[in-house]
Design a protein around this motif. Sequence first.
Motif, PDB file in Angstrom:
ATOM      1  N   ARG A  37       0.808  -1.230   0.000  1.00 26.56           N
ATOM      2  CA  ARG A  37       0.000   0.000   0.000  1.00 26.56           C
ATOM      3  C   ARG A  37       0.840   1.279   0.000  1.00 26.56           C
ATOM      4  O   ARG A  37       0.370   2.318  -0.415  1.00 26.56           O
ATOM      5  N   ALA A 153      -3.906   2.674  10.693  1.00 23.44           N
ATOM      6  CA  ALA A 153      -4.026   3.355   9.401  1.00 23.44           C
ATOM      7  C   ALA A 153      -3.053   4.529   9.271  1.00 23.44           C
ATOM      8  O   ALA A 153      -2.776   4.990   8.169  1.00 23.44           O
ATOM      9  N   PHE A 158       4.687   7.013   9.098  1.00 26.51           N
ATOM     10  CA  PHE A 158       5.559   8.156   9.388  1.00 26.51           C
ATOM     11  C   PHE A 158       6.909   7.781  10.002  1.00 26.51           C
ATOM     12  O   PHE A 158       7.082   6.700  10.573  1.00 26.51           O
ATOM     13  N   GLY A 221      -7.342   8.932   4.605  1.00 23.29           N
ATOM     14  CA  GLY A 221      -6.272   8.536   3.684  1.00 23.29           C
ATOM     15  C   GLY A 221      -6.630   8.568   2.213  1.00 23.29           C
ATOM     16  O   GLY A 221      -5.932   9.212   1.413  1.00 23.29           O
ATOM     17  N   ILE A 262       1.438   7.124  -4.424  1.00 23.22           N
ATOM     18  CA  ILE A 262       1.137   8.524  -4.769  1.00 23.22           C
ATOM     19  C   ILE A 262       2.217   9.043  -5.728  1.00 23.22           C
ATOM     20  O   ILE A 262       1.919   9.674  -6.750  1.00 23.22           O
ATOM     21  N   PHE A 316       3.462  18.148  -0.836  1.00 25.28           N
ATOM     22  CA  PHE A 316       2.030  18.203  -0.566  1.00 25.28           C
ATOM     23  C   PHE A 316       1.829  17.952   0.926  1.00 25.28           C
ATOM     24  O   PHE A 316       2.490  17.086   1.486  1.00 25.28           O
ATOM     25  N   GLY A 317       0.946  18.703   1.562  1.00 28.19           N
ATOM     26  CA  GLY A 317       0.777  18.483   2.997  1.00 28.19           C
ATOM     27  C   GLY A 317      -0.519  19.018   3.545  1.00 28.19           C
ATOM     28  O   GLY A 317      -1.320  19.635   2.833  1.00 28.19           O
TER      29      GLY A 317
END
Length: 329
Positions: A37, A153, A158, A221, A262, A316-317
């Motif tokens: 994933r 999840a 991180f 997500g 992504i 991106f954030g």
Amino acid sequence: QPRFTLEGFGRYVPQRVLTNADLESIVETSDDWITTRTGIKERRIVAPGEACTDLAAHAARAALDNAGRAAGELSHIYVATFTPDTVCPPAACTLQDKLGLKNLACMDIAAACSGFLFALDTAMGAVARKPDSVVLVCASEVVTSRTNWADRATCVLFGDGAGAVVLSNREPKPGQASVRDIIIQSDGALGPLLTVKGGGSAHPYKLGQTVDADHFIEMIGPEIYKNAVRNMTQVCEDILARNALTMNDVDLFIPHQANLRIMEGVAKRLRCPEAKVMITVDRYGNTAAASAPIALADALAEGRVGPGSRVLMTTFGGGFTWAAALLEF
Ligand code: ACO
């Protein structure tokens, strides 16, 4: 016309490695789920007591060494972070003290995972206004301080780390880069998709209250995923178009290191071959704002960029915030 020269690059990640197998003993997950994933195999996490500015100080010294600059030559320190040591003082001021400096202009930039490019844009403003500025642009995150280890999840995604660059108006030397262009953008309507609410003035803690789940990262997500792909693709197309460039003119593409899928989605839409995509998410996870400068420093260390290379970065954030920058070595 001011020059925006990246004179030096540095990064630091904590020693402690947390593998997917380690996570299997914390939450109900598997190496296979995480790998397929997200592309993440392991991440670094801080030792007890190690804070945002400890990581930042290592990255800052590495960037100053790489630039051949003494810390005393700095005029500004900007720290991009959403996990500062303390709400007050700002991390940039604590970092200044750790570097043994006084009387600089120091401040934090809050733009979540996009923070590094937002801080770089701010630093370019300082150099444009005062050409003798020498700005330390640092991004440092202890994301694990905001990680809910009961939420499978999010907790698998991180890691902790820091990266830094030194920006000035000097003529670039070999191995240094010029920032050719930068775009930073935001959309607050998407803010609720990724939050850390607890302790903010809209969600203040009361004395004696135990910490709630809202102290930690909460996210939707799949929605983040879609917006991340859409916005990073769009901002990259915009920065290429306004510089009359195509992906063929780019030697290395450094997208935000949140999730391999992504990055692959953005690269595919930009028709960027896999070989040009810088990937560090497998070894560090998503280190939020620190992802971009860590990947840049690793790209240099691995010889993936050198004199003549053109690099496209995009981030991106939460916020949401997103950005793109074109660097020329
Ligand atoms: N291990 C095993 N199963 C899990 C885990 C896990 N760690 N996490 C979630 N699942 C389960 C879910 O419970 C769900 O089960 P269900 O179908 O029984 O309800 C199932 O897996 C599928 O969950 P989805 O959320 O649909 O999985 P998806 O394919 O969307 O992948 C992911 C989830 C990886 C979070 C993806 O949505 C993503 O990467 N989104 C982007 C989020 C992101 O990158 N955030 C970072 C911060 S933002 C930033 O940096 C910009």
